[in-house]
Design an enzyme around this catalytic site. Structure first.
Site, PDB file in Angstrom:
ATOM      1  N   LYS A 143      76.855  71.194  34.968  1.00 59.98           N
ATOM      2  CA  LYS A 143      77.962  71.007  34.376  1.00 59.98           C
ATOM      3  C   LYS A 143      77.795  69.811  33.434  1.00 59.98           C
ATOM      4  O   LYS A 143      78.878  69.811  32.405  1.00 59.98           O
ATOM      5  CB  LYS A 143      78.497  70.028  35.626  1.00 59.98           C
ATOM      6  CG  LYS A 143      79.140  70.861  36.796  1.00 59.98           C
ATOM      7  CD  LYS A 143      79.531  70.273  37.939  1.00 59.98           C
ATOM      8  CE  LYS A 143      78.612  69.927  38.987  1.00 59.98           C
ATOM      9  NZ  LYS A 143      78.926  69.095  40.122  1.00 59.98           N
ATOM     10  N   GLU A 146      73.098  72.429  25.842  1.00 60.05           N
ATOM     11  CA  GLU A 146      72.769  71.579  26.829  1.00 60.05           C
ATOM     12  C   GLU A 146      73.072  70.146  26.539  1.00 60.05           C
ATOM     13  O   GLU A 146      73.283  69.861  25.460  1.00 60.05           O
ATOM     14  CB  GLU A 146      71.056  71.328  27.187  1.00 60.05           C
ATOM     15  CG  GLU A 146      70.499  71.852  28.493  1.00 60.05           C
ATOM     16  CD  GLU A 146      70.974  71.125  29.643  1.00 60.05           C
ATOM     17  OE1 GLU A 146      72.103  70.583  29.793  1.00 60.05           O
ATOM     18  OE2 GLU A 146      70.040  70.915  30.664  1.00 60.05           O
ATOM     19  N   ASP A 200      65.509  65.641  28.041  1.00 60.13           N
ATOM     20  CA  ASP A 200      64.789  64.197  28.538  1.00 60.13           C
ATOM     21  C   ASP A 200      62.954  64.753  28.561  1.00 60.13           C
ATOM     22  O   ASP A 200      62.522  64.747  27.657  1.00 60.13           O
ATOM     23  CB  ASP A 200      65.238  63.874  29.969  1.00 60.13           C
ATOM     24  CG  ASP A 200      64.860  62.656  30.630  1.00 60.13           C
ATOM     25  OD1 ASP A 200      64.381  61.855  29.742  1.00 60.13           O
ATOM     26  OD2 ASP A 200      64.828  62.351  31.796  1.00 60.13           O
ATOM     27  N   PHE A 228      69.249  55.334  30.369  1.00 57.59           N
ATOM     28  CA  PHE A 228      70.015  56.349  31.272  1.00 57.59           C
ATOM     29  C   PHE A 228      71.554  56.329  30.778  1.00 57.59           C
ATOM     30  O   PHE A 228      72.069  55.305  30.786  1.00 57.59           O
ATOM     31  CB  PHE A 228      70.016  56.161  32.665  1.00 57.59           C
ATOM     32  CG  PHE A 228      70.427  57.368  33.454  1.00 57.59           C
ATOM     33  CD1 PHE A 228      69.642  58.590  33.793  1.00 57.59           C
ATOM     34  CD2 PHE A 228      71.706  57.319  34.060  1.00 57.59           C
ATOM     35  CE1 PHE A 228      69.945  59.472  34.189  1.00 57.59           C
ATOM     36  CE2 PHE A 228      72.294  58.682  34.627  1.00 57.59           C
ATOM     37  CZ  PHE A 228      71.471  59.482  34.582  1.00 57.59           C
TER      38      PHE A 228
HETATM   39  P1  IMP Z   1      64.942  67.350  31.844  1.00 51.10           P
HETATM   40  O1  IMP Z   1      64.504  68.473  32.402  1.00 51.10           O
HETATM   41  O2  IMP Z   1      64.132  66.048  32.060  1.00 51.10           O
HETATM   42  O3  IMP Z   1      64.966  67.428  30.145  1.00 51.10           O
HETATM   43  O4  IMP Z   1      66.308  66.828  32.054  1.00 51.10           O
HETATM   44  C1  IMP Z   1      67.452  67.222  31.599  1.00 51.10           C
HETATM   45  C2  IMP Z   1      68.509  66.886  32.614  1.00 51.10           C
HETATM   46  O5  IMP Z   1      68.250  65.760  33.281  1.00 51.10           O
HETATM   47  C3  IMP Z   1      69.701  66.955  32.090  1.00 51.10           C
HETATM   48  O6  IMP Z   1      70.485  68.409  31.923  1.00 51.10           O
HETATM   49  C4  IMP Z   1      70.733  65.878  32.571  1.00 51.10           C
HETATM   50  O7  IMP Z   1      71.465  66.500  33.576  1.00 51.10           O
HETATM   51  C5  IMP Z   1      69.690  65.136  33.220  1.00 51.10           C
HETATM   52  N1  IMP Z   1      69.477  63.870  32.482  1.00 51.10           N
HETATM   53  C6  IMP Z   1      68.246  63.515  31.709  1.00 51.10           C
HETATM   54  N2  IMP Z   1      68.509  62.108  31.186  1.00 51.10           N
HETATM   55  C7  IMP Z   1      69.853  61.870  31.515  1.00 51.10           C
HETATM   56  C8  IMP Z   1      70.618  60.734  31.237  1.00 51.10           C
HETATM   57  O8  IMP Z   1      70.308  59.607  30.268  1.00 51.10           O
HETATM   58  N3  IMP Z   1      72.019  60.593  31.775  1.00 51.10           N
HETATM   59  C9  IMP Z   1      72.437  61.605  32.276  1.00 51.10           C
HETATM   60  N4  IMP Z   1      71.754  62.878  32.935  1.00 51.10           N
HETATM   61  C10 IMP Z   1      70.469  62.818  32.435  1.00 51.10           C
END
Ligand code: IMP
Ligand code: MG
Length: 186
Positions: A49, A105, A109, A158
């Site tokens: 979402k 997206e 992260d 975060f």
């Molecule tokens: P990744 O797989 O580690 O790149 O994570 C991506 C997903 O983690 C994003 O689509 C977010 O849902 C969540 N995410 C990562 N960092 C944050 C943040 O700082 N705030 C909120 N959601 C985050």
């Protein structure tokens, strides 16, 4: 600046990215995408979402005929850290064979979620797959993943707002703010 109500109670004083700044950047990305996809059959895929707010603003800044579709994915892990094990909760409604796909997206992260998605979509016969993320935390990357359109690079903190959540809250915040660490460390 307008008074912040209850919605802003759990975030640090300083707004990281304000609504006006975000709006300006989204318009710039829209212009760039409009130029890059001239004459191509474009399908924009919003990742539910977190990307919905960005996605709905972005598509209206693109002056091209395009189709939209959505996927919902869940990455196992805690509320603030993703594990890289990804599960599709809602798949696309339409196939993407020979289409030029742009995945939208909220944030990259570790890159694990998008790297899974990229190879998953590639196997479905798309003509091209590119990635557009509003936010990027390059310091946290665990996999090598190229992001074709990035809104802002941000430090390792975060953040919530403009679609991004913590435990499903704060998505409706117009600005992007750093969540107070005591909220998720308790
Ligand atoms: P990744 O797989 O580690 O790149 O994570 C991506 C997903 O983690 C994003 O689509 C977010 O849902 C969540 N995410 C990562 N960092 C944050 C943040 O700082 N705030 C909120 N959601 C985050
Ligand atoms: Mg999330």
């Amino acid at each position: 600046m307008k008074a912040k109500g209850l919605l802003y109670r759990d975030v640090e004083e300083q707004v990281l990215l304000g609504a006006e700044q975000i709006k300006k950047r989204v318009a710039e990305i829209g212009v760039q995408i409009t130029a890059d996809y001239q004459g191509k059959e474009l399908v924009m895929i919003g990742i539910l979402k977190g990307a919905v707010v960005f996605f709905s603003d972005l598509v209206r800044q693109i002056d091209l005929p395009l189709a939209i579709d959505f996927m919902a994915i869940s990455s196992y892990g805690s509320a603030t850290k993703s594990s890289g094990v990804v599960r599709i909760l809602k798949d696309l409604d339409h196939d993407i064979v020979d289409k030029h796909v742009l995945v939208v997206e909220d944030i990259i992260d570790t890159g694990l979620t998008l790297s899974f998605l990229h190879s998953n979509l590639l196997s479905r016969g798309a003509a091209s797959i590119r990635i557009c993320a509003l936010l990027d935390k390059p310091d946290r990357r665990l996999v090598n993943l190229a992001c074709d359109y990035t809104g802002f690079s941000i430090p390792d903190a975060f953040v919530v707002g403009y679609g991004l959540d913590y435990n499903e809250l704060y998505r409706n915040m117009p600005d992007i703010c750093v969540l107070k660490p005591e909220i998720y460390q308790q």
